[in-house]
Design a protein around this motif. Structure first.
Motif, short mmCIF file in Angstrom:
data_model
loop_
_atom_site.label_atom_id
_atom_site.label_comp_id
_atom_site.label_asym_id
_atom_site.label_seq_id
_atom_site.Cartn_x
_atom_site.Cartn_y
_atom_site.Cartn_z
N HIS A 16 22.24 41.91 17.78
CA HIS A 16 21.72 42.83 18.79
C HIS A 16 21.81 42.23 20.19
O HIS A 16 22.02 42.94 21.16
CB HIS A 16 20.29 43.25 18.44
CG HIS A 16 20.23 44.23 17.31
ND1 HIS A 16 19.09 44.85 16.90
CD2 HIS A 16 21.23 44.73 16.52
CE1 HIS A 16 19.37 45.67 15.90
NE2 HIS A 16 20.65 45.59 15.65
N VAL A 26 25.22 42.94 21.72
CA VAL A 26 25.31 44.24 22.37
C VAL A 26 24.65 44.16 23.73
O VAL A 26 25.21 44.55 24.75
CB VAL A 26 24.57 45.33 21.56
CG1 VAL A 26 24.59 46.66 22.32
CG2 VAL A 26 25.20 45.48 20.19
N VAL A 27 23.47 43.60 23.71
CA VAL A 27 22.61 43.59 24.86
C VAL A 27 23.20 42.83 26.03
O VAL A 27 23.19 43.28 27.16
CB VAL A 27 21.27 42.97 24.45
CG1 VAL A 27 20.46 42.53 25.64
CG2 VAL A 27 20.53 43.97 23.62
N ASP A 28 23.71 41.64 25.74
CA ASP A 28 24.14 40.77 26.83
C ASP A 28 25.54 41.10 27.32
O ASP A 28 25.99 40.53 28.29
CB ASP A 28 24.14 39.31 26.36
CG ASP A 28 22.72 38.80 26.18
OD1 ASP A 28 21.80 39.49 26.64
OD2 ASP A 28 22.56 37.73 25.59
N ASN A 46 4.32 40.27 12.79
CA ASN A 46 3.90 39.93 14.14
C ASN A 46 4.99 39.18 14.91
O ASN A 46 5.21 39.44 16.09
CB ASN A 46 2.61 39.10 14.11
CG ASN A 46 1.43 39.91 13.59
OD1 ASN A 46 1.43 41.14 13.68
ND2 ASN A 46 0.44 39.24 13.03
N SER A 96 8.18 39.50 14.45
CA SER A 96 9.22 40.48 14.80
C SER A 96 8.83 41.24 16.05
O SER A 96 9.68 41.50 16.92
CB SER A 96 9.42 41.49 13.66
OG SER A 96 9.85 40.83 12.49
N ALA A 97 7.56 41.63 16.14
CA ALA A 97 7.11 42.37 17.32
C ALA A 97 7.19 41.49 18.57
O ALA A 97 7.62 41.94 19.64
CB ALA A 97 5.69 42.89 17.12
N ALA A 137 10.89 41.22 19.63
CA ALA A 137 11.41 42.42 20.28
C ALA A 137 10.80 42.61 21.66
O ALA A 137 11.49 42.95 22.63
CB ALA A 137 11.15 43.64 19.40
N GLU A 138 9.50 42.35 21.75
CA GLU A 138 8.82 42.49 23.04
C GLU A 138 9.37 41.49 24.06
O GLU A 138 9.61 41.84 25.22
CB GLU A 138 7.32 42.28 22.84
CG GLU A 138 6.47 42.83 23.94
CD GLU A 138 4.98 42.75 23.59
OE1 GLU A 138 4.27 43.72 23.86
OE2 GLU A 138 4.55 41.71 23.05
N GLU A 162 12.34 40.22 24.11
CA GLU A 162 13.70 40.63 24.50
C GLU A 162 13.65 41.73 25.56
O GLU A 162 14.43 41.73 26.51
CB GLU A 162 14.48 41.13 23.28
CG GLU A 162 14.71 40.05 22.22
CD GLU A 162 16.05 39.35 22.36
OE1 GLU A 162 16.69 39.50 23.41
OE2 GLU A 162 16.47 38.67 21.40
N VAL A 163 12.72 42.68 25.37
CA VAL A 163 12.60 43.75 26.37
C VAL A 163 12.08 43.18 27.69
O VAL A 163 12.56 43.53 28.77
CB VAL A 163 11.69 44.89 25.88
CG1 VAL A 163 11.56 45.96 26.95
CG2 VAL A 163 12.22 45.51 24.59
N LEU A 164 11.11 42.28 27.57
CA LEU A 164 10.57 41.65 28.78
C LEU A 164 11.66 40.91 29.54
O LEU A 164 11.73 40.97 30.78
CB LEU A 164 9.44 40.69 28.38
CG LEU A 164 8.66 40.03 29.50
CD1 LEU A 164 7.96 41.07 30.35
CD2 LEU A 164 7.63 39.04 28.94
N LEU A 183 14.72 41.63 29.64
CA LEU A 183 15.55 42.66 30.28
C LEU A 183 14.96 43.08 31.62
O LEU A 183 15.67 43.21 32.61
CB LEU A 183 15.55 43.86 29.33
CG LEU A 183 16.70 44.82 29.30
CD1 LEU A 183 17.97 44.08 28.91
CD2 LEU A 183 16.42 45.90 28.26
N THR A 184 13.63 43.32 31.62
CA THR A 184 13.02 43.83 32.84
C THR A 184 12.76 42.69 33.83
O THR A 184 12.69 42.93 35.03
CB THR A 184 11.69 44.56 32.53
OG1 THR A 184 10.87 43.73 31.72
CG2 THR A 184 11.96 45.85 31.78
N GLN A 190 6.54 33.69 28.18
CA GLN A 190 6.44 34.82 27.25
C GLN A 190 7.82 35.21 26.71
O GLN A 190 7.97 35.52 25.53
CB GLN A 190 5.86 36.04 27.98
CG GLN A 190 4.35 36.15 27.91
CD GLN A 190 3.87 37.41 28.60
OE1 GLN A 190 4.49 37.89 29.54
NE2 GLN A 190 2.76 37.93 28.14
N SER A 206 9.60 46.88 14.40
CA SER A 206 8.64 45.81 14.12
C SER A 206 7.21 46.35 14.15
O SER A 206 6.37 45.91 13.37
CB SER A 206 8.83 44.65 15.10
OG SER A 206 8.52 45.05 16.41
N GLN A 258 4.44 46.26 11.13
CA GLN A 258 3.04 45.84 11.23
C GLN A 258 2.10 46.89 10.64
O GLN A 258 1.16 46.56 9.92
CB GLN A 258 2.66 45.61 12.70
CG GLN A 258 3.27 44.36 13.33
CD GLN A 258 2.90 44.24 14.80
OE1 GLN A 258 3.03 45.18 15.57
NE2 GLN A 258 2.46 43.06 15.20
#
Lengths: 331, 331
Positions: A91, A94-96, A145, A147-148, A151-152, A154-156, A158-159, A173, B125, B129
């Motif tokens: 993933h 794709v993202v990068d 936990n 996994s969350a 994912a969090e 990775e989104v962070l 990004l922003t 973080q 994810s 949970q």
């Protein structure tokens, strides 16, 4: 320092856990197969064969054995951790919009974004099946936990990219998400499946977490200093406008003129010849590379300190040496 | 037929389960939040607010209540199912390079592919949970297997597209993956969490599976016949060279000249003005649309038949009517 090129500590640990690692590899091969969709093993074999150090599954095996585990499920958990890692890489590709991974072209260039996304999803679901097979709800909770957090993070990332307001707390973080969460879950579930006491489980989590943070800081430092060149070019992060620790430290000390430089190159992305050299000069001038290096050492020390409550065992010594080895890349 | 526009059976079921659905919606809002990464609720709110019928979570609630469940976890499972569905939509948006979803621009056009992939991963994810919180290993097993079937089906669809050798068996596997696996998991976990007997759990699985297959066949038929026009154009699947059931049936009866047409338009993708009309004419000529419609009816009948062993209850009647309603769109 115990480090010699021929006896890298993760290689020693791999040799020590040879039989278990063979079982993990066999399980990975078996579970990444799909008779219905041959594209799946095509894509994953490309990644899995490329190797990597298999550090994460090794950490799970090591933690379980260190806590005296005698059952079969550390194998499942080690394979779980490697599947999650591989899915994340797919993933990320794709993202990068990156072009290389482990020195080979990424799957999304060889195939396409579609395959990277969907095969990644397949590996996530396979990892999920593997962990359910352990029948251990606490292990499932830890991995859900993690996994969350991944994912969090990775989104962070990004922003936070291209945003000069990104500070060291946000960086940490992101690093916990992209790297440390899986390291700490890998070691923690090893202890939990072995039925270790709370103090030991906490120590294993702490070791994985600090090792992961140290590992990522070193990676981000090497992006500017080189020296570990497999498949990466110096300054990739700068060109991609990623705010990693050396940049964050330099930006924190920037005067008005320097700030204008960072705004143009990172925030606006208007980079030109010589910008990377100037960025490196500013980082040197403000001691940002040296301070980043010191931070990595502090995290490696935390990782080693966490091992104190764990049994005195050759595995513990190797985990200790791995923490040294991670930062030896920048010594 | 019991169907009137003002009393669609899924709307009646929604009204009947109003309190539970409110609890599901509250849980979804709560769990899709992320204080660390505000991009996440931005992207998901866009999708979740867009609505959709929330059919899948409703099926979970219905199954659990029908089997006499009195605990709190059907709410978690319903939210789980909706998160998995939303994550799949986000990843589909990347995959299909499609421009519309539920009549709105897709997330990957409003934001980017990166956000779609990573926020999808985050929702996966979060769903993980939620299901772990139920503490029910059998439920976890069912959802892990459904996740693998979904991902495998999506990859299979990728490799089967544009391949004239795709037959009805492969189509059915794809449909199970992309639609029926989550429908059947949604109903099955409702029964399992309620502690229903094996015959009832099997019946709930069978109902969800047949309903899902019927639902997807109808969708694929409507792509050629129109009539349910929200956000879709007639012939999208033909233009995207997707081998859905009407096409597969027409191709199976093609003579040499027709085969050359399908090879040019689907396999080689060299489409020109008038091709869609010709494709429709061939499908009519071979009775492909009529046969597809008949297949959808057979699956709807299977869904209704599966309900026989379940308790005689208003919910069972509504599930029965939902199966009728799915095919009423093509009657």
């Amino acid at each position: 320092m115990l480090i010699e090129a021929a006896h890298k500590p993760h290689e020693r640990l791999g040799a020590y856990l040879k039989d278990e690692m063979a079982a993990v590899n066999a399980l990975i091969s078996q579970r990444m197969a799909s008779k219905n969709a041959p594209r799946i093993p095509e894509v994953t074999a490309h990644l899995v064969d490329a190797g990597g150090k298999r550090l994460r599954p090794m950490l799970t095996l090591a933690a379980a054995k260190l806590c005296g585990y005698r059952g079969p499920y550390h194998i499942h958990l080690a394979a779980t951790v490697e599947f999650i890692h591989t899915a994340t890489l797919l993933h990320d590709d794709v993202v990068d919009e990156s072009g290389q991974r482990r020195g080979r072209p990424t799957a999304n260039l060889l195939w396409d974004n579609k395959s990277s996304v969907l095969v990644g999803d397949y590996l996530f679901s396979r990892s999920f099946q593997l962990m359910v097979e352990t029948g251990n709800l606490r292990v499932l909770d830890i991995l859900a936990n993690a996994s969350a957090t991944i994912a969090e993070g990775e989104v962070l990332q990004l922003t936070a990219a291209q945003d000069l307001a990104t500070d060291e707390a946000i960086y940490l973080q992101v690093v916990r998400g992209k790297t440390a969460a899986l390291f700490s879950a890998a070691t923690e579930v090893g202890g939990v499946i072995a039925g270790a006491g709370e103090a030991q489980v906490k120590a294993l989590f702490g070791y994985g977490d600090a090792l992961g943070v140290s590992f990522q800081i070193v990676d981000d430092l090497l992006d500017f200093t080189g020296g570990d060149a497999i498949g990466k070019n110096i300054g990739d992060d700068f060109r991609e406008r990623k705010l990693t620790l050396p940049l964050i430290k330099a930006i924190a000390k920037a005067d008005a003129e320097e700030r204008a430089f960072w705004t143009r190159t990172i925030e606006k992305g208007r980079q030109q010849d010589g910008d990377l050299d100037h960025a490196l000069a500013l980082m040197h001038q403000h001691g940002a590379l040296e301070d980043t290096r010191a931070d990595a050492m502090v995290w490696a020390d935390k990782a080693k300190a966490a091992l104190a409550v764990l049994p005195d065992d050759p595995i513990r010594d190797m985990l200790h040496d791995i923490a040294d080895y991670v930062v030896a890349r920048i010594s």
